[in-house]
Enzyme design. Sequence first.
Site, short mmCIF file in Angstrom:
data_model
loop_
_atom_site.label_atom_id
_atom_site.label_comp_id
_atom_site.label_asym_id
_atom_site.label_seq_id
_atom_site.Cartn_x
_atom_site.Cartn_y
_atom_site.Cartn_z
CG HIS A 130 -1.62 1.28 1.48
ND1 HIS A 130 -2.45 1.95 0.60
CD2 HIS A 130 -1.53 2.08 2.58
CE1 HIS A 130 -2.84 3.09 1.15
NE2 HIS A 130 -2.29 3.19 2.35
CG HIS A 149 0.95 6.93 4.38
ND1 HIS A 149 1.30 6.16 3.30
CD2 HIS A 149 -0.32 6.57 4.70
CE1 HIS A 149 0.28 5.37 2.98
NE2 HIS A 149 -0.72 5.60 3.81
CD GLU A 160 -3.74 6.20 12.33
OE1 GLU A 160 -3.27 7.15 11.67
OE2 GLU A 160 -4.91 6.14 12.73
CG ASP A 161 -1.79 1.42 10.63
OD1 ASP A 161 -2.55 1.98 11.44
OD2 ASP A 161 -1.95 1.45 9.41
CG ASP A 205 -3.80 6.88 2.48
OD1 ASP A 205 -3.43 5.69 2.36
OD2 ASP A 205 -4.53 7.27 3.41
CG ASP A 246 -24.87 11.97 -29.03
OD1 ASP A 246 -24.00 11.08 -29.09
OD2 ASP A 246 -26.09 11.75 -28.96
MN MN Z 1 -2.62 4.61 4.08
#
Ligand code: MN
Length: 716
Positions: A64, A88, A92-93, A155, A275
């Site tokens: 990711h 990034h 957080e993770d 992201d 069109d």
């Molecule tokens: Mn992310």
Amino acid sequence: MSYASSILGLLPGGRRAPGIAQLIAKIEGYLPPDQVERVREAFDYAELAHKGQKRQSGEAYITHPVAVAGILADLHLDGPTLTAAILHDVVEDTPSSMAEVEQKFGREVAEIVDGVTKLDQVQFKSRKEAQAESFRKMILAMVRDIRVIMVKLADRTHNMRTLSAMPPEKRRSVARETLDIYAPIANRLGIHSVKLELEELGFHTLYPQRYRVIERELKRARGNQKEFLPKIVKALRQALANAGVKGTVEAREKHLYSVYMKMRRKHLPLAQVVDVFGVRIVVGTVDECYRTLGLVHGLYRPTPGRFKDYIAIPRVNGYQSLHTTLFGPNGIPLEVQIRTEDMHRMAESGIAAHWQYKTGEEEGSAQQLRAREWLKGVMDLHEGSAEELVESVKVDLFPDKVYVFTPKGDIMRLPRGATCVDFAYAVHTGVGQRCVAAKVDRRLVPLRTVLRNGQTVEIVTARGAQPNPAWASFVATAKARSAIRQYLRNLKRGEAAELGGRMLNQALEEFDLSLRKLPDGRLDEVARTLQLKDGAELLEKIGLGERLARLIARRLLPADDDRPEASAQQPLAIAGTEGLVVSYARCCFPIPYDAVVAYLSSGRGIVIHRESCSNVAAFGKQPDKWIPAVWQKDQQRLFTAGLAVEVTNRMGILAQVATQIAAEQSNISHVNVDTSQGDQSTILFEVQVRDRAHLARLIRAIRGMKDVLKVERSLA
Ligand code: MN
């Protein structure tokens, strides 16, 4: 293959997210080796940090951030942006900390990562139009560095590309947020390619049925146009060549979401939007743009009222082009856009151009200059006319507003520096008047707390609560300040009228009269002879010390009453609860049962002094302004008194005296230590006591302490 379907080709099941090798190859094309190396280091670090984590699709998590960096590499963004993109999600993770990221990759990168992490914490909660607009501004206001937004947009783009791995419910809410918030932000910043992709992906997820219908119609229309479009392009190229104008002519692809929006905006049937021939002509100079316009109008007849000069008057996002619509072959409308190379580049990458990596000194600075001019131009041109844009572009450059949530998820916009009290008044004046406490992000905080972007604020109110005069010193909004002042003014007027009534009654007692015994309307009558509105205003003036009760009492007597004035004036009884109209002089600190006098301070009300105060003697020249005063029994509040304590200098002596004061149920409101006397010091306290008896107890207790030489009540 249409643009939209080429995007959809990237969904899982289609191509796999590009790996690090492809990313490196891409950035080696425009970044110098040392910056490429930083990106690679970030990859090694992030890969380790995300080890074992999987995306919803089952792929390793690291794919990711690598894909996000790839999207930014397509925009040719600089090294720090790409490094931050790779990192990034680590704070957080994963167990990685911001401090570690900063230490390893530097402050610039860490701040971008930090900004993205913070943005991830605010949640869009409502679908209202105005709410969406505020939310977009809040996002812009929260970031100091626009590169944070670019990482966030990339992201979101990758998350949209891989959305099919999510449960349907989640898919729809992410798509809705993308269309409401992120695509418009990309548009506002002029990052065209990102805007388009977010729109097409969001539209496909949210309205798959409509998407398919429009897609089918577009395909049909393209079939019809096959015959004419190449001819038109050829004719236009020929016309340019004949006139000696160098430029490119290309057929323009239609985008599904913009077709859909055009139908809705202009209430047109699908066929009429689809069109249409679309052509873009890119030339060298602004001059050539207008010449080309002439050539085009010479070739096909223009549709009246459809010409737009976005070169002279750029769109709010800085977009520049000439737009015209012509009657094409078979009467099919032909939409033509004419612009320069520069305008084309800005139309594609917008504000992102400012942070694109510059190859070669000369070209780099020229491009940077263009981006800066673009920004400046956007700001200058739309001053006044498109306030909205100025505000939202300004918000990221000079953030002067904060955006916070109510507990229901509505957004409130406040000036920077606004406090919980400002928020309360912004919700409703009544909420402000009765607020007693505030919670920010569910934690109790002092009411004076300054609010920050993205916080959720809850105000606790209590029935009967009243504004605190101290609030006026820290509120930042005019609404709160004027409401507090208004309240205090009313309060003071009410209190003044009440005190004035008491004073007048005392004065009337000398004549065996009282306000109640006066004939109806008598007070109002006298008030009007003094150019006042009514009796209530007269009482107020007495309470504020602007009128003398004794003189008014005399005027209230019947005209034939010629009783001589009593020699001794009745003293004013001080209850201690008069509020703002009675104050206690800070020169002598009177406390209950001191011998006191009251001074009528015009406009401020009454100031109580001790009889022994030197200021009483000084004001002796104005006998009218002084009235005798006594204390009522059973005072309910604490009063301030001054104490001078002489001690031998010793460690901890101040703390010991303070402890003794507390032990006697008194508070210290102020301390000042004067150590100029060598081995002795004088400590000056301001303490809170009930009355003289309380103070006397306190003095005795301190006097009994070791190392205390002398204690006395201080007189200014
Ligand atoms: Mn992310």
